[in-house]
Design an enzyme around this catalytic site. Structure first.
Site, PDB file in Angstrom:
ATOM      1  N   HIS B 139     -16.263  45.241  45.162  1.00 22.65           N
ATOM      2  CA  HIS B 139     -15.892  43.991  44.495  1.00 22.65           C
ATOM      3  C   HIS B 139     -14.705  43.397  45.263  1.00 22.65           C
ATOM      4  O   HIS B 139     -13.904  44.137  45.842  1.00 22.65           O
ATOM      5  CB  HIS B 139     -15.475  44.355  43.066  1.00 22.65           C
ATOM      6  CG  HIS B 139     -15.206  43.201  42.156  1.00 22.65           C
ATOM      7  ND1 HIS B 139     -14.035  42.483  42.198  1.00 22.65           N
ATOM      8  CD2 HIS B 139     -15.942  42.670  41.160  1.00 22.65           C
ATOM      9  CE1 HIS B 139     -14.072  41.541  41.252  1.00 22.65           C
ATOM     10  NE2 HIS B 139     -15.215  41.633  40.616  1.00 22.65           N
ATOM     11  N   ASP B 216     -12.391  52.745  42.109  1.00 25.37           N
ATOM     12  CA  ASP B 216     -12.473  51.572  41.248  1.00 25.37           C
ATOM     13  C   ASP B 216     -13.490  51.917  40.156  1.00 25.37           C
ATOM     14  O   ASP B 216     -14.693  51.931  40.398  1.00 25.37           O
ATOM     15  CB  ASP B 216     -12.929  50.370  42.089  1.00 25.37           C
ATOM     16  CG  ASP B 216     -13.198  49.132  41.232  1.00 25.37           C
ATOM     17  OD1 ASP B 216     -13.151  49.245  39.989  1.00 25.37           O
ATOM     18  OD2 ASP B 216     -13.467  48.072  41.816  1.00 25.37           O
ATOM     19  N   GLN B 219     -16.789  49.732  36.415  1.00 25.69           N
ATOM     20  CA  GLN B 219     -18.128  49.846  35.841  1.00 25.69           C
ATOM     21  C   GLN B 219     -18.372  51.265  35.337  1.00 25.69           C
ATOM     22  O   GLN B 219     -18.908  51.455  34.250  1.00 25.69           O
ATOM     23  CB  GLN B 219     -19.197  49.466  36.885  1.00 25.69           C
ATOM     24  CG  GLN B 219     -19.095  48.037  37.379  1.00 25.69           C
ATOM     25  CD  GLN B 219     -19.373  47.006  36.300  1.00 25.69           C
ATOM     26  OE1 GLN B 219     -20.095  47.259  35.341  1.00 25.69           O
ATOM     27  NE2 GLN B 219     -18.774  45.836  36.433  1.00 25.69           N
ATOM     28  N   LYS B 242     -14.091  45.464  29.961  1.00 22.69           N
ATOM     29  CA  LYS B 242     -15.479  45.885  30.206  1.00 22.69           C
ATOM     30  C   LYS B 242     -15.824  47.107  29.360  1.00 22.69           C
ATOM     31  O   LYS B 242     -16.984  47.499  29.260  1.00 22.69           O
ATOM     32  CB  LYS B 242     -15.676  46.218  31.679  1.00 22.69           C
ATOM     33  CG  LYS B 242     -15.524  45.001  32.582  1.00 22.69           C
ATOM     34  CD  LYS B 242     -15.789  45.360  34.030  1.00 22.69           C
ATOM     35  CE  LYS B 242     -15.122  44.412  34.982  1.00 22.69           C
ATOM     36  NZ  LYS B 242     -15.924  43.234  35.297  1.00 22.69           N
ATOM     37  N   CYS B 380     -18.652  38.395  42.856  1.00 21.16           N
ATOM     38  CA  CYS B 380     -17.424  38.787  43.549  1.00 21.16           C
ATOM     39  C   CYS B 380     -17.688  39.901  44.553  1.00 21.16           C
ATOM     40  O   CYS B 380     -16.866  40.816  44.713  1.00 21.16           O
ATOM     41  CB  CYS B 380     -16.328  39.227  42.576  1.00 21.16           C
ATOM     42  SG  CYS B 380     -15.894  37.988  41.373  1.00 21.16           S
TER      43      CYS B 380
END
Ligand SMILES: Cc1ncc(COP(=O)(O)O)c(C=O)c1O
Lengths: 161, 422
Positions: B139, B216, B219, B242, B380
């Site tokens: 991202h 990261d 998700q 999220k 993104c």
């Protein structure tokens, strides 16, 4: 499904120009070009203009073409635009842009007076007025036109943001 | 155009995995919303997830009964607010099994968490020519902060390639780890492809060369259990929004040893031990990195979201989402001219796709009129779009509240797209 709005947006003319864009090429003799990006969706377009002096001394669009990728709306808008601006003076192109912009973004009653405008061209561009019901898609319709004006102004990179 | 009627007919009591989906759906008030006169089918949880009532209630209760600034007053409300805020930190610690709550830094979002590591850790420990390894599926939030550092310090970015299915090339990864590699920063799960990267292997290969790893987890955190100690990851970042929590708050997990060596990221109140015009000393982590009044109610909302998710349990959520992913993958392939982008064998509940006949933007607009929210665009992740030579994709990203009926609604709407453009 609110099909009427969609039918209004995706009229046959749009689908046709979207699938088979006219003037989709890079003319070697073009003397102005500009690139436009829509950072929201990644669409990119390059507009090529061939400006030639007319007897009156004003620059006239001898040829307009484009390349790029994007949605049906942006491709159709660019395609129709290249057809509409050919033969017009730079002042007429600007007036057409202002009228088109008003058509995409404002109710009819709020459209401004942008001087001498080609009514026939505006009639043909009317097929894109459906975007007014889709605020997220207005930029798809106007990207090519913003890029056109950037090319007229001397050619730089433009962005819808 | 579709006979689908989620709210007219009672939703199934439970799906094939025994998860009580009807009860779960009742926890999310927004799912009763209609858009363009249709029941909302929300398939954009990868961009941001909807919020269950306990999150909304926790924040409201806090504002109505306990609200004050934190770490400042001697009065009762300030003490209560401070307690709740620090309890939220402890809830996050437990959720990701950090060793200490001092390893949990509250930020605005994952983007800020990565910028914090880049500016503070990177700015202190990296030199010109040092290398940071990223992947082709990052991202922008895990690309641009490192580019800023590259422009600033002259570091070098190395990119791990992926194969056509969207699986990380681990041989190439091994080869990229070299004498100048100072950090590996890779997404735990791709927001476009759904690929779940082999985090443990990535980390152990980096650690065998003494290289720290940032994951990261934006998700991954919503789809799988994450244990930062078991992974032995050095930095782990995610956003609350999220994870069914509020906007405005994110997490940076960092090992104590690393955080304690890092200088402040921003200056201001709350992060200092003492200030004079000659010399200021800073608090220990995590407060050193939390300048100014934090997102207090949001921290409390995040804790409620974590309680909600852990109450359901990742076993149940995982089984439910795996069922949805398999069902969606099968059903979507029945749409003529549809191509799924991201077919790695190890995937979370995200399906990106393109259609031969229509641009993602047009697809998004048309199915929106059927009440279906998907994301259409570059997500993104423009370098990843380049990798697949597409300008954009459509992405259906599933949350724990989605059900098979909604997949059917999506497929029916895509058939309409095919009708219009076909
Ligand atoms: C993989 C990944 N990384 C980073 C981000 C950035 O998250 P935020 O915008 O909450 O900082 C996102 C979400 O858009 C994401 O999916």
């Amino acid at each position: 499904m609110a099909f009427d709005d969609l039918r209004e947006l995706y009229q046959e003319v749009i689908l046709d120009h979207g699938k088979h864009p006219r003037n989709f090429r890079h003319p070697p003799e073009a003397n102005r070009q500009a690139r436009g990006d829509n950072p929201m969706c990644g669409d990119k377009i390059t507009v090529y203009l061939t400006l030639a002096p007319s007897p009156s001394g004003e620059d006239v669009v001898a040829d307009a073409a484009f390349e790029g990728r994007g949605c049906a709306i942006s491709q159709a808008s660019a395609s129709l635009m290249t057809e509409m601006v050919r033969g017009k003076t730079v002042a007429q192109v600007r007036a057409l842009f202002e009228n088109f912009h008003d058509m995409c973004t404002k109710d009819d009653a709020l459209h401004g007076d942008h001087g001498d405008v080609d009514e026939d061209a505006m009639d043909r561009l009317q097929v894109l007025s459906g975007v007014r019901q889709f605020p997220m898609r207005v930029k798809c319709a106007t990207l090519a036109w913003h890029t056109l004006i950037a090319a007229v102004d001397g050619g730089a990179k433009t962005s819808t943001e | 155009m579709t006979t689908y009627a989620l709210h007219q007919a009672p939703a199934p009591a439970s799906d094939r995995t025994g998860f009580d989906i009807a009860a779960v759906r009742r926890d999310f008030p927004i799912l009763r919303e209609r858009v363009h006169g249709k029941p909302l089918v929300y398939l954009d949880s990868g961009a941001s997830a909807q919020k269950p009532r306990p999150v909304l209630e926790a924040m409201r209760h806090f504002y109505e009964h306990d609200y004050a600034n934190v770490h400042r007053g001697v009065h009762l409300l300030s003490a209560r607010a401070t307690d709740l805020f620090e309890q939220a930190r402890e809830t996050v610690r437990r959720f990701i099994n950090a060793d200490s709550a001092d390893e949990i830094v509250f930020t605005r979002n994952a983007t800020e968490s990565i910028n914090l590591v880049a500016a503070s850790w990177g700015g202190t420990f990296l030199r010109a020519g040092d290398e940071v390894v990223l992947s082709a599926m990052e991202h922008h939030a895990n690309i641009v902060p490192w580019q800023l550092l590259r422009d600033h310090l002259g570091i070098v970015l190395r990119i791990v390639p992926i194969d056509d299915a969207g699986t990380l090339d681990m041989d190439a990864y091994r080869d990229l780890l070299g004498p100048r590699t100072r950090l590996v920063a890779i997404s735990h799960m791709s927001n476009v492809l759904g690929t779940i990267n082999p985090a443990a292997e990535i980390i152990s290969m980096a650690h065998s060369r003494g290289i720290p790893v940032l994951l990261d987890g934006c998700q991954a955190i919503t789809h799988l259990p994450v244990d930062v100690q078991a992974l032995d990851v050095d930095f782990y970042v995610f956003s609350a929004h999220k994870l069914y929590g509020p906007t405005g708050i994110g997490i940076l997990y960092g090992k104590s040893r690393l955080l304690s060596q890092m200088p402040p990221y921003q200056g201001g109140g709350d992060m200092i031990a003492s200030v004079s015009f000659e010399k200021t000393t800073y608090k220990e982590p995590p407060h050193r990195f939390e300048a100014g009044t934090p997102a207090i109610a949001e921290a409390i909302g995040l804790a409620a979201a974590i309680d909600y998710v852990t109450g359901l349990g990742f076993d149940a959520i995982g089984a439910h989402e795996a069922d949805l992913l398999a069902y969606a993958t099968t059903r979507l392939q029945t749409v003529p001219g549809l191509h799924i982008v991201g077919t790695s064998p190890h995937k979370g509940a995200i399906v990106s796709f393109t259609m031969d006949s229509a641009h993602p933007h047009d697809i998004g607009t048309i199915i929106d009129r059927a009440g279906i929210a998907v994301r259409a665009g570059h997500h993104c992740a423009q370098p990843l779009m380049e990798r697949y030579n597409v300008a954009a994709t459509c992405r259906a990203s599933f949350g724990l509240y989605n059900c098979r009926d909604e997949v059917d609604a999506l497929v029916a709407a895509l058939m309409t797209v095919q009708e219009i453009f076909g």
